[in-house]
Design a protein around this motif. Sequence first.
Motif, PDB file in Angstrom:
ATOM      1  N   UNK A 174     -92.115  61.528 -15.299  1.00 25.87           N
ATOM      2  CA  UNK A 174     -91.143  61.016 -14.337  1.00 25.87           C
ATOM      3  C   UNK A 174     -91.838  60.194 -13.264  1.00 25.87           C
ATOM      4  N   UNK A 175     -92.931  60.743 -12.716  1.00 31.25           N
ATOM      5  CA  UNK A 175     -93.653  60.042 -11.657  1.00 31.25           C
ATOM      6  C   UNK A 175     -94.301  58.763 -12.184  1.00 31.25           C
ATOM      7  N   UNK A 176     -94.925  58.844 -13.379  1.00 35.08           N
ATOM      8  CA  UNK A 176     -95.595  57.679 -13.948  1.00 35.08           C
ATOM      9  C   UNK A 176     -94.587  56.577 -14.253  1.00 35.08           C
ATOM     10  N   UNK A 177     -93.475  56.947 -14.877  1.00 35.43           N
ATOM     11  CA  UNK A 177     -92.450  55.967 -15.240  1.00 35.43           C
ATOM     12  C   UNK A 177     -91.864  55.306 -13.997  1.00 35.43           C
ATOM     13  N   UNK A 178     -91.460  56.108 -13.027  1.00 39.95           N
ATOM     14  CA  UNK A 178     -90.784  55.555 -11.853  1.00 39.95           C
ATOM     15  C   UNK A 178     -91.713  54.676 -11.027  1.00 39.95           C
ATOM     16  N   UNK A 179     -92.989  55.066 -10.933  1.00 42.27           N
ATOM     17  CA  UNK A 179     -93.935  54.226 -10.208  1.00 42.27           C
ATOM     18  C   UNK A 179     -94.127  52.889 -10.878  1.00 42.27           C
ATOM     19  N   UNK A 180     -94.238  52.889 -12.215  1.00 42.91           N
ATOM     20  CA  UNK A 180     -94.422  51.653 -12.960  1.00 42.91           C
ATOM     21  C   UNK A 180     -93.162  50.796 -12.915  1.00 42.91           C
ATOM     22  N   UNK A 207     -84.008  46.569 -23.061  1.00 42.25           N
ATOM     23  CA  UNK A 207     -82.668  47.091 -23.275  1.00 42.25           C
ATOM     24  C   UNK A 207     -82.557  48.131 -24.364  1.00 42.25           C
ATOM     25  N   UNK A 208     -83.654  48.795 -24.731  1.00 44.61           N
ATOM     26  CA  UNK A 208     -83.616  49.799 -25.797  1.00 44.61           C
ATOM     27  C   UNK A 208     -83.450  51.185 -25.197  1.00 44.61           C
ATOM     28  N   UNK A 209     -82.366  51.865 -25.594  1.00 42.62           N
ATOM     29  CA  UNK A 209     -82.154  53.259 -25.228  1.00 42.62           C
ATOM     30  C   UNK A 209     -82.631  54.105 -26.400  1.00 42.62           C
ATOM     31  N   UNK A 210     -83.628  54.964 -26.169  1.00 40.90           N
ATOM     32  CA  UNK A 210     -84.275  55.706 -27.252  1.00 40.90           C
ATOM     33  C   UNK A 210     -83.429  56.890 -27.693  1.00 40.90           C
ATOM     34  N   UNK A 257     -81.366  59.275 -18.177  1.00 43.15           N
ATOM     35  CA  UNK A 257     -81.082  60.240 -19.240  1.00 43.15           C
ATOM     36  C   UNK A 257     -82.222  60.257 -20.259  1.00 43.15           C
ATOM     37  N   UNK A 258     -82.741  59.080 -20.612  1.00 39.10           N
ATOM     38  CA  UNK A 258     -83.911  59.022 -21.492  1.00 39.10           C
ATOM     39  C   UNK A 258     -85.092  59.760 -20.873  1.00 39.10           C
ATOM     40  N   UNK A 259     -85.280  59.586 -19.567  1.00 39.94           N
ATOM     41  CA  UNK A 259     -86.371  60.278 -18.870  1.00 39.94           C
ATOM     42  C   UNK A 259     -86.198  61.784 -18.920  1.00 39.94           C
TER      43      UNK A 259
END
Length: 443
Positions: free
Chosen positions: A257-263, A178-181, A221-223
Motif C-alpha cells: 500500500x505504501x509503495x504503490x501510493x508513494x509511486x 487502465x487495467x483492473x487486475x 480495490x485492487x490494492x
Amino acid sequence: MSRHTANWHDEPTNHSQPGKLPRENTEQGLSAVAGSLSITAATADPGLLDLPWQIQLEDWPAETLAPLPRGISRHVVRFAMMGGAVIAIKETGEHVARHEYHMLRKLRRLAAPCVEPVAVITGRKDLDGNDLDPVLVTRHLKYSLPYRALFSQKLRRETLTRLIDAQALLLVRLHLIGFYWGDVSLSNTLFRRDAGSFAAYLVDAETGELYPELSSGQREYDLEIARVNIAGELMDLMEAGLIEDTVDPVATSEDILHSYRGLWAELNEKESFDLAERWRVDERIRRLNDLGFDVEEISLKTSPDGGQLLIQPKVVDAGHHTRRLLRLTGLDVEEGQARRLLNDLDAYRAKKHPDTDEEIAAARWVGDVFDRITGAIPREFHGKLEPAQIVHEVLEHRWYISEARGSNVPMEEAVASYVEAVLRHRRDEARLVFGPEEQSPGN
C-alpha cells in the motif's frame, strides 16, 4: 498420437477469399488435430500439433515436460517443450481461456509487463472420445521464477521488501494503462532479477479487464485484494519456515500500500512552487526518470497572483533507462540493469573517450566491457543468470574487492573471483528443477 484431420482457424472467421486461410488483422487461423480439436493462435506454429492433447494435462508423460520451477495454482499447469522453446499450458474453461488469451494480447500491445499468449486449444478429446478441458498456452518467460522458487533458504526481510516493491510497480504500470487486475497476488506474478531488485510480470489475466481509465475506487480495490492475498501467502511461507520469524505477514503485506501510493503520487500528483524555484521542474523530471518513467509533456500554470507555478507531468511509459541503453547498444534488458549498465557506460566514456560521440563510445563499451565479461564466463555457468545480470554482478563484485584491496582490480581477476566466489554457488535460473511434490506454476 492417433490420426486426425487438421483444421486450424482464427476468431472471428472470414471466408471472403475462398482457398485462403481465414485471417483477422495479422493473426493466422489454424485448426486442428484430434477430431474437433481447434487451435486459435497468433502465429501458425506446427510444433503445437506434436503435443499429446488427447491426454489430460496432469497425466502428460515426463519426456514431454520441461523441468522448470512450479508455483501454486488453482488450475492444472505444466511446462512443455515446443521445438526449442518452453511453453506453459493451463487447463481451464473455454470462455476463461479465450478471455485471458485476448486480454494478454491487448496488454502486450500496450507494452505491459506480462507473459506472451501463444494459443487457445479447444475441442480436446481423449482416445475414448471423452471431452477434455480447453487449454491456454503461453510462452515461458526466460529466467523468471514464481515467488516461492526464489527461496531455497529462509527469505530475508530485505528480499521480501524488494519483491513487494516490484509487485507495487507492476500494479502501478497496469493501472496507468487502465487495467483492473482483480486477483493481485505474488502467486499470479513472475519475477526476474533486475540488478539489485526484481522485475515483476503479470502471469494470470483471467479476471482482468481494460478500461479507458480506472477510478480511484477500482485502484483501491485492487490494492486491498493485493494486501489480503499477500498476507495469506506470507503466512504460508512462515508456516513452511521460508521467512524470518521476525517478519509480521499482515504488517508486511501493507508495504504494498505504501509503495504503490508513494509511486502513484510521484507519477500523478500536481506540484505547486514559487516562480523563483523553477528549477524544480527539471528536478521532478529527473525523479521520474530515476523511477524509470519518461515524461511526454509538462503542464505549467501560474496562480492568479502570478506568484506560483503549478506543475503536472504527463507520464507516458516505464522503461526510460531500458530504451536509452537499447538505443545506444542494442542490449534489451530490465530497467534496473539498464540503469546500472548506463552508469558504467557513462563512467567508461568520461574516463577513456571523453571527446567521442556517445554512440561510438557505447559501441566501444559493449566490446571492452559487456562482451569481455560475458565472454569470460565458463560455458557451464551460462544458464545461471541472464547475461545483463551477470555483468551487473561482476561490476559490483569488482567494486567491492577493489575497495577491500585499496586499489583497482583488473577485470580479468574480478571475473575469475566472481565466478569462483559467487556464480559457482548460484542456482541455475534458466533451468531450476523442483521435485515432483511441488505444484504447478502460478498461472
